[in-house]
Enzyme design. Structure first.
Site, PDB file in Angstrom:
ATOM      1  N   ASN A 121     -16.851  23.841 -35.853  1.00  0.00           N
ATOM      2  CA  ASN A 121     -17.766  23.115 -36.582  1.00  0.00           C
ATOM      3  C   ASN A 121     -18.226  24.863 -36.806  1.00  0.00           C
ATOM      4  O   ASN A 121     -19.504  25.360 -37.768  1.00  0.00           O
ATOM      5  CB  ASN A 121     -18.695  23.090 -35.451  1.00  0.00           C
ATOM      6  CG  ASN A 121     -19.144  22.856 -34.365  1.00  0.00           C
ATOM      7  OD1 ASN A 121     -17.695  23.969 -33.752  1.00  0.00           O
ATOM      8  ND2 ASN A 121     -20.130  22.832 -33.487  1.00  0.00           N
ATOM      9  N   GLU A 142     -16.480  25.595 -23.210  1.00  0.00           N
ATOM     10  CA  GLU A 142     -17.445  25.052 -23.810  1.00  0.00           C
ATOM     11  C   GLU A 142     -17.563  23.519 -24.036  1.00  0.00           C
ATOM     12  O   GLU A 142     -16.591  23.495 -25.577  1.00  0.00           O
ATOM     13  CB  GLU A 142     -18.694  26.287 -24.878  1.00  0.00           C
ATOM     14  CG  GLU A 142     -18.881  27.443 -23.823  1.00  0.00           C
ATOM     15  CD  GLU A 142     -20.118  26.996 -22.897  1.00  0.00           C
ATOM     16  OE1 GLU A 142     -20.873  25.085 -23.095  1.00  0.00           O
ATOM     17  OE2 GLU A 142     -20.438  27.240 -21.883  1.00  0.00           O
ATOM     18  N   CYS A 173     -22.809  21.608 -31.736  1.00  0.00           N
ATOM     19  CA  CYS A 173     -23.041  21.116 -30.019  1.00  0.00           C
ATOM     20  C   CYS A 173     -24.271  21.617 -30.087  1.00  0.00           C
ATOM     21  O   CYS A 173     -24.958  20.741 -28.708  1.00  0.00           O
ATOM     22  CB  CYS A 173     -21.870  22.544 -29.810  1.00  0.00           C
ATOM     23  SG  CYS A 173     -22.397  23.935 -29.944  1.00  0.00           S
TER      24      CYS A 173
HETATM   25  P1  NAD Z   1     -11.510  19.102 -30.044  1.00  0.00           P
HETATM   26  O1  NAD Z   1     -11.870  18.866 -28.857  1.00  0.00           O
HETATM   27  O2  NAD Z   1     -10.819  17.861 -30.833  1.00  0.00           O
HETATM   28  O3  NAD Z   1     -10.376  20.078 -30.671  1.00  0.00           O
HETATM   29  C1  NAD Z   1     -10.777  21.578 -30.175  1.00  0.00           C
HETATM   30  C2  NAD Z   1      -9.534  22.636 -30.415  1.00  0.00           C
HETATM   31  O4  NAD Z   1      -8.258  21.825 -28.801  1.00  0.00           O
HETATM   32  C3  NAD Z   1      -9.100  21.929 -31.709  1.00  0.00           C
HETATM   33  O5  NAD Z   1      -8.218  23.585 -32.018  1.00  0.00           O
HETATM   34  C4  NAD Z   1      -7.330  21.172 -31.275  1.00  0.00           C
HETATM   35  O6  NAD Z   1      -6.654  21.955 -32.089  1.00  0.00           O
HETATM   36  C5  NAD Z   1      -7.397  21.569 -29.580  1.00  0.00           C
HETATM   37  N1  NAD Z   1      -6.830  20.223 -29.381  1.00  0.00           N
HETATM   38  C6  NAD Z   1      -6.778  19.037 -28.970  1.00  0.00           C
HETATM   39  N2  NAD Z   1      -6.226  18.757 -28.388  1.00  0.00           N
HETATM   40  C7  NAD Z   1      -5.513  19.109 -27.662  1.00  0.00           C
HETATM   41  C8  NAD Z   1      -4.996  19.816 -26.038  1.00  0.00           C
HETATM   42  N3  NAD Z   1      -3.900  18.769 -25.855  1.00  0.00           N
HETATM   43  N4  NAD Z   1      -4.263  20.542 -25.764  1.00  0.00           N
HETATM   44  C9  NAD Z   1      -4.596  21.881 -25.920  1.00  0.00           C
HETATM   45  N5  NAD Z   1      -5.653  21.866 -27.079  1.00  0.00           N
HETATM   46  C10 NAD Z   1      -6.333  20.873 -27.793  1.00  0.00           C
HETATM   47  O7  NAD Z   1     -13.270  18.984 -31.544  1.00  0.00           O
HETATM   48  P2  NAD Z   1     -13.667  19.340 -32.040  1.00  0.00           P
HETATM   49  O8  NAD Z   1     -13.225  18.208 -33.041  1.00  0.00           O
HETATM   50  O9  NAD Z   1     -12.564  20.071 -33.490  1.00  0.00           O
HETATM   51  O10 NAD Z   1     -15.411  20.488 -31.835  1.00  0.00           O
HETATM   52  C11 NAD Z   1     -16.063  18.704 -31.658  1.00  0.00           C
HETATM   53  C12 NAD Z   1     -16.700  19.371 -30.291  1.00  0.00           C
HETATM   54  O11 NAD Z   1     -16.497  20.844 -29.850  1.00  0.00           O
HETATM   55  C13 NAD Z   1     -18.089  18.686 -30.112  1.00  0.00           C
HETATM   56  O12 NAD Z   1     -17.102  18.021 -29.083  1.00  0.00           O
HETATM   57  C14 NAD Z   1     -18.958  19.751 -30.115  1.00  0.00           C
HETATM   58  O13 NAD Z   1     -19.850  19.450 -29.489  1.00  0.00           O
HETATM   59  C15 NAD Z   1     -17.738  20.972 -29.225  1.00  0.00           C
HETATM   60  N6  NAD Z   1     -18.177  22.096 -29.412  1.00  0.00           N
HETATM   61  C16 NAD Z   1     -19.273  23.042 -28.795  1.00  0.00           C
HETATM   62  C17 NAD Z   1     -19.225  24.084 -28.041  1.00  0.00           C
HETATM   63  C18 NAD Z   1     -20.079  24.579 -27.219  1.00  0.00           C
HETATM   64  O14 NAD Z   1     -20.282  25.816 -26.682  1.00  0.00           O
HETATM   65  N7  NAD Z   1     -20.703  24.197 -26.298  1.00  0.00           N
HETATM   66  C19 NAD Z   1     -19.386  24.670 -29.802  1.00  0.00           C
HETATM   67  C20 NAD Z   1     -18.833  23.740 -31.069  1.00  0.00           C
HETATM   68  C21 NAD Z   1     -18.473  22.727 -30.673  1.00  0.00           C
END
Ligand code: NAD
Length: 500
Positions: free
Chosen positions: A160, A258, A292
């Site tokens: 995102n 995060e 987020c």
């Molecule tokens: P996601 O958790 O599905 O994926 C995030 C990353 O983790 C991706 O690169 C994915 O390929 C990887 N991943 C998935 N499974 C994994 C595993 N088992 N081991 C290691 N890596 C793995 O999240 P998303 O859909 O890409 O992003 C949306 C989420 O991110 C929302 O929950 C949003 O709130 C959060 N977000 C938080 C912040 C913050 O600073 N708090 C900022 C941006 C987005």
């Protein structure tokens, strides 16, 4: 409409290992299309293998001694050059970001500006990687602390904010002298490639920054489990973050997470309602609610609830939904089919749990059939415990909960597992300070939206949102460095007495 890439240029996104762009040896790949225009095939994300991730980690390990030993101000100069390149290329990079992720071009440019500011700020930190000198309890002795890098660090990032979030990890990791393996989200491969190209052009040496595309469960997991990798900085969903933390703990890795948010705006009875409505709309529907820090809940005091609802509904209905390259678009598409379906499920849940006040459906017909477009949606009279008020939706959906007064508003705002950001709208200075103290979040905004942050100010959440040191600002340096203590005895004599 975005300019379409000629078919001959549609490629499988390469990995970047040891300073070389290399095609993945995997035959598996995932198609990536523009979420605002299904006819626009951007290319493919390779599903790289664990072996390929291990090769990238080995390249980062080889590059580490030279990068660690390069004086920090020289590392900082490379980052400053990266900031200049980001600025020079911002229009082209912003258009690619819009094409791949779907946010409007104005929002993409905003993301680029924030990223550039962060890199500029962190490049200056290279001259401030300071420790402390401390007086000793003994004569002719003193102690000091120095910061040292961790080694190879792993970065795992979401789709995102596919430029800002990775770069706010890459920049401090580099300045501190670490080498990096980055696993970006599968939905944004080409923008990740562009980010690495810019850092390479700025002078980051081969092997210092490596990029491996692929699935989280495979290459992401390898990064988390590999013993060479000393730290993991993860941004993404709570479910994935918790799993990563459990695995990394077995290796005693440093971890920074995060994760999701369910950010409330609290509107008190003395608030400027027009100001509150403008800011709620910007926070809830900007970036299609896929932030987020997006405003997903409003907690409003009953006596002004009807008036606020009137303003919100009027504004939501006027928002233009469409392709982010159109200049008047305010709400772009959901990032992909899965995210769109998830939001549609919550629209159904919302109809059962609360009262629909605006939107409530996927848009169809004409250009809307070419993308994942959802009408800006507001539900009113949402119970505090409803799924709509508790779960992260990540779409253009806002829940409004009505409460009796200030204390109930704070309790309702805090009654979720997440704790990223919150806003309060009031003109009462006493309530401003009390709300800032009592809201259970990492960041409080007063009379402004839940979204946004500055380049030199720490960013992050508490409760189920954040774990480990804060990102951005000076605290970013704390995560990417270890503190070493040095005791110096310049008496030249055997110590008598104190040895403990
Ligand atoms: P996601 O958790 O599905 O994926 C995030 C990353 O983790 C991706 O690169 C994915 O390929 C990887 N991943 C998935 N499974 C994994 C595993 N088992 N081991 C290691 N890596 C793995 O999240 P998303 O859909 O890409 O992003 C949306 C989420 O991110 C929302 O929950 C949003 O709130 C959060 N977000 C938080 C912040 C913050 O600073 N708090 C900022 C941006 C987005």
């Amino acid at each position: 409409m975005a300019t379409l890439m000629p078919v001959s240029e549609v490629t499988v996104c390469p990995n970047y290992v040891g300073g070389e762009w290399v095609e993945s040896r995997s035959t598996r790949k995932v198609e990536r299309r523009n979420p605002a225009n299904f006819n626009d095939l951007i290319g493919y994300t390779p599903v790289s293998t664990r072996d390929e991730m291990r090769e990238a980690i080995a390249a980062a390990e080889r590059a580490y001694p030279d990068w660690r030993d390069k004086p920090a101000p020289k590392r900082g100069k490379i980052l400053l050059r990266a900031a200049q390149l980001l600025e020079e290329h911002k229009d082209e990079v912003a258009r690619l970001l819009t094409r791949e992720e779907g946010k409007t071009v104005a929002e993409s440019l905003g993301e680029l500006t924030r990223t550039t500011n962060i890199v500029e700020y962190i490049s200056g930190e290279a001259r401030r990687l300071s420790g402390e000198t401390l007086p000793s309890e003994l004569p002719r002795n003193f102690a000091y602390t120095i910061r040292q890098p961790l080694g190879v660090v792993g970065l795992i990032t979401p789709w995102n904010f596919p430029v800002a979030v990775p770069v706010w990890k890459i920049a401090p990791a580099l300045v501190c002298g670490n080498t990096i393996v980055w696993k970006p989200a599968g939905l944004t491969p080409f923008i990740s490639r562009r980010v690495v190209e810019i850092f390479a052009e700025a002078g980051v040496p081969p092997g210092v920054l490596n990029l491996v595309q692929g699935s989280g469960a495979e290459v992401g997991d390898e990064l988390v489990e590999h013993p060479t990798v000393r730290a993991i900085s993860f941004t993404g969903s709570n479910e994935v973050g918790q799993g990563i933390n459990a695995k990394a703990a077995r290796h005693l890795k440093k971890v920074q997470l995060e994760m999701g948010g369910k950010n409330p705006v609290v509107v008190l009875d003395d608030a400027d309602l027009e100001l509150a409505a403008d800011n709620i709309i910007a926070g809830a529907f900007g970036s299609t609610g896929q932030r987020c820090t997006a405003t997903s809940r409003v907690v409003v005091v009953e006596s002004v609830a009807d008036a606020l609802m009137g303003l919100l509904v009027e504004r939501a209905r006027k928002l233009k939904v469409g392709d982010g390259t159109e200049p008047d678009t305010f709400v772009g598409p959901s990032v992909d089919g899965r995210q769109c379906e998830k939001v549609e499920e919550y629209l159904e849940i919302g109809r059962r749990e609360a009262k629909l006040a605006a939107g409530g459906e996927r848009l169809r017909g004409g250009v809307y059939d070419q993308g994942y477009f959802i009408a800006p949606t507001i539900f009113d009279h949402v119970p505090i415990t409803a799924r709509l008020a508790q779960e992260e939706i990540f779409g253009p959906v806002l829940s409004v909960t009505r409460v009796k007064g200030f204390d109930q508003a704070i309790d309702a705002a805090n009654n979720v597992r997440y704790g990223l950001t919150a806003s309060v709208f009031t003109r009462d200075a006493n309530r401003v300070f009390e709300a800032a103290e009592r809201l259970e979040v990492g960041m409080v905004h007063v009379n402004s939206p839940t979204v946004g942050g500055e380049a030199h100010v720490p960013f992050g959440g508490i409760k189920a949102t954040g774990f480990g040191e804060r990102e951005v600002g000076s605290t970013a340096i704390d995560f990417y460095s270890e503190l070493k203590v040095v005791y110096i005895d310049y008496t030249g004599r055997k110590r008598e007495g104190k040895l403990y």
